[in-house]
Write an enzyme that holds these catalytic residues in place. Sequence first.
Site, PDB file in Angstrom:
ATOM      1  N   HIS A 123       0.870  -1.183   0.000  1.00 62.32           N
ATOM      2  CA  HIS A 123       0.000   0.000   0.000  1.00 62.32           C
ATOM      3  C   HIS A 123       0.908   1.234   0.000  1.00 62.32           C
ATOM      4  CE1 HIS A 123      -2.751   2.970   1.842  1.00 62.32           C
ATOM      5  NE2 HIS A 123      -3.751   2.181   1.487  1.00 62.32           N
ATOM      6  N   ASP A 200       2.978  -4.581   8.050  1.00 62.70           N
ATOM      7  CA  ASP A 200       1.774  -3.777   7.852  1.00 62.70           C
ATOM      8  C   ASP A 200       0.589  -4.742   7.996  1.00 62.70           C
ATOM      9  OD1 ASP A 200      -0.485  -2.597   6.839  1.00 62.70           O
ATOM     10  OD2 ASP A 200       0.470  -1.760   5.070  1.00 62.70           O
ATOM     11  N   GLN A 203      -4.721  -5.072   6.945  1.00 64.06           N
ATOM     12  CA  GLN A 203      -5.768  -5.987   6.464  1.00 64.06           C
ATOM     13  C   GLN A 203      -5.768  -7.303   7.217  1.00 64.06           C
ATOM     14  OE1 GLN A 203      -8.093  -5.175   4.317  1.00 64.06           O
ATOM     15  NE2 GLN A 203      -7.228  -3.220   3.679  1.00 64.06           N
ATOM     16  N   LYS A 226     -10.530  -1.058  10.597  1.00 67.99           N
ATOM     17  CA  LYS A 226     -10.677  -2.308   9.835  1.00 67.99           C
ATOM     18  C   LYS A 226     -11.173  -3.430  10.756  1.00 67.99           C
ATOM     19  CE  LYS A 226      -7.734  -0.689   6.437  1.00 67.99           C
ATOM     20  NZ  LYS A 226      -8.172  -0.127   5.175  1.00 67.99           N
ATOM     21  N   CYS A 364      -4.774   2.370  -3.737  1.00 64.12           N
ATOM     22  CA  CYS A 364      -3.542   2.910  -3.108  1.00 64.12           C
ATOM     23  C   CYS A 364      -2.377   1.939  -3.281  1.00 64.12           C
ATOM     24  CB  CYS A 364      -3.739   3.237  -1.629  1.00 64.12           C
ATOM     25  SG  CYS A 364      -5.019   4.437  -1.319  1.00 64.12           S
TER      26      CYS A 364
END
Length: 406
Positions: A123, A200, A203, A226, A364
């Site tokens: 991202h 990261d 998600q 999220k 993104c």
Amino acid sequence: MKLDINKIRQDFPILEQSINGKKLVYFDNAATTQKPTVVIEALKSYYEGYNANIHRGIHHLAEKATAAFEETRKTVRAFLNAKTTEEIIFTYGTTDSINLVANSYGQKFISEGDEILISTLEHHSNIVPWQMLCEGKGCILKIIPINDAGEIILEEYEKLLSPKTKLVSVVHVSNALGTINPIKTIIDKAHAFGAKVLVDGAQACSHIDIDVQALDADFYALSAHKLFGPTGLGVLYGKKELLETMPPYRGGGEMIKEVTFEKTTYADLPYKFEAGTPNIADVVAFKFALDYIQNLGKTNIAAHENELLAYATEKLGAIEGLTIIGTAKEKVSVISFILEGIHPQDIGIILDQQGIAVRTGHHCTQPLMQRLGIPGTARASFSVYNTFEEIDALVVGILKVKKLLS
Ligand code: C6P
């Protein structure tokens, strides 16, 4: 345990509405998840009952707000299985968490000629902060390639690792394709070269059980929104011994021990990294989101989402002219697709007219789209409150797109 999805849907009031005269089908969960009543009520009762600034007041409301704020930190610690609450820093989101590491760890420990590895799947928020650091410092950003299915090529990753590698910063789950990266392997291989690893987890955290100790991650970044929590709130997990060596990222109130015009000493962890009045109400409400997930059970949630993914993959895969983008063996419930001869944005507009919310565009992840040779995709991402009937509605919607535009 099999979840009662219709009962779960009743916990999310937003899902009851109609859009353009059609029952809302919300398939944009990778962008942000909807909020259950417990979270909405938590925000309301905080503002109605104990709104106050924290860590400074000695009055009743300040103490109550401080206790609730710190209670969430304990819940996040347990959620990630961090060793201690000192390792849990509240930020404004995954983007802010990554910027914190780039500006603190990066500024202090990464020098000219050092290398940072990221992957093609990243991202923008896990690309741009490193580019900014490299511009200022003269360090070098290297990119781990992927195969056509959207999986990191581990052999290529190994070739890129060297004693020059100071940091590997990789997404756990791709937002655009749903690929689950073999993150433990990636971490172990980086550690063998003495490099630190930032994951990261924006998600991954909503689909996969995260155990930062078992992963041996040095840093893990996530966003509350999220996870059925509020927007504008995130977490940075960092190993205590690393965070202790890092300078503060922002200066101001809250993050100090003592200030004189000559010199300032900084607060202990985690407050050293939490300058200014934080996002108190949202932190307080986030605990209710995490408890909600805990009550449903992450394994139960994942089981339902995986069934939705399998069903949707079969149904969408059978549509002529539709190509699923991202066919990794390990995936979460995200399906990106393109339709022959039709721009992804037009797919989104026509689906919206039918009450179906998907995201379209580059998500993104422009370098990833360039690698795949496409301008973008339409992306349907499923959460625990989604149903098989909604996927059927998506199929009908896509057929309508084709009928109108091809
Ligand atoms: N992806 C999506 O539609 P923030 O905006 O800071 O909460 O999260 C940024 C971010 C970082 N990494 C990954 C893998 C992400 O998916 C996101 C957010 C959303 O895919 C909004 S762009």
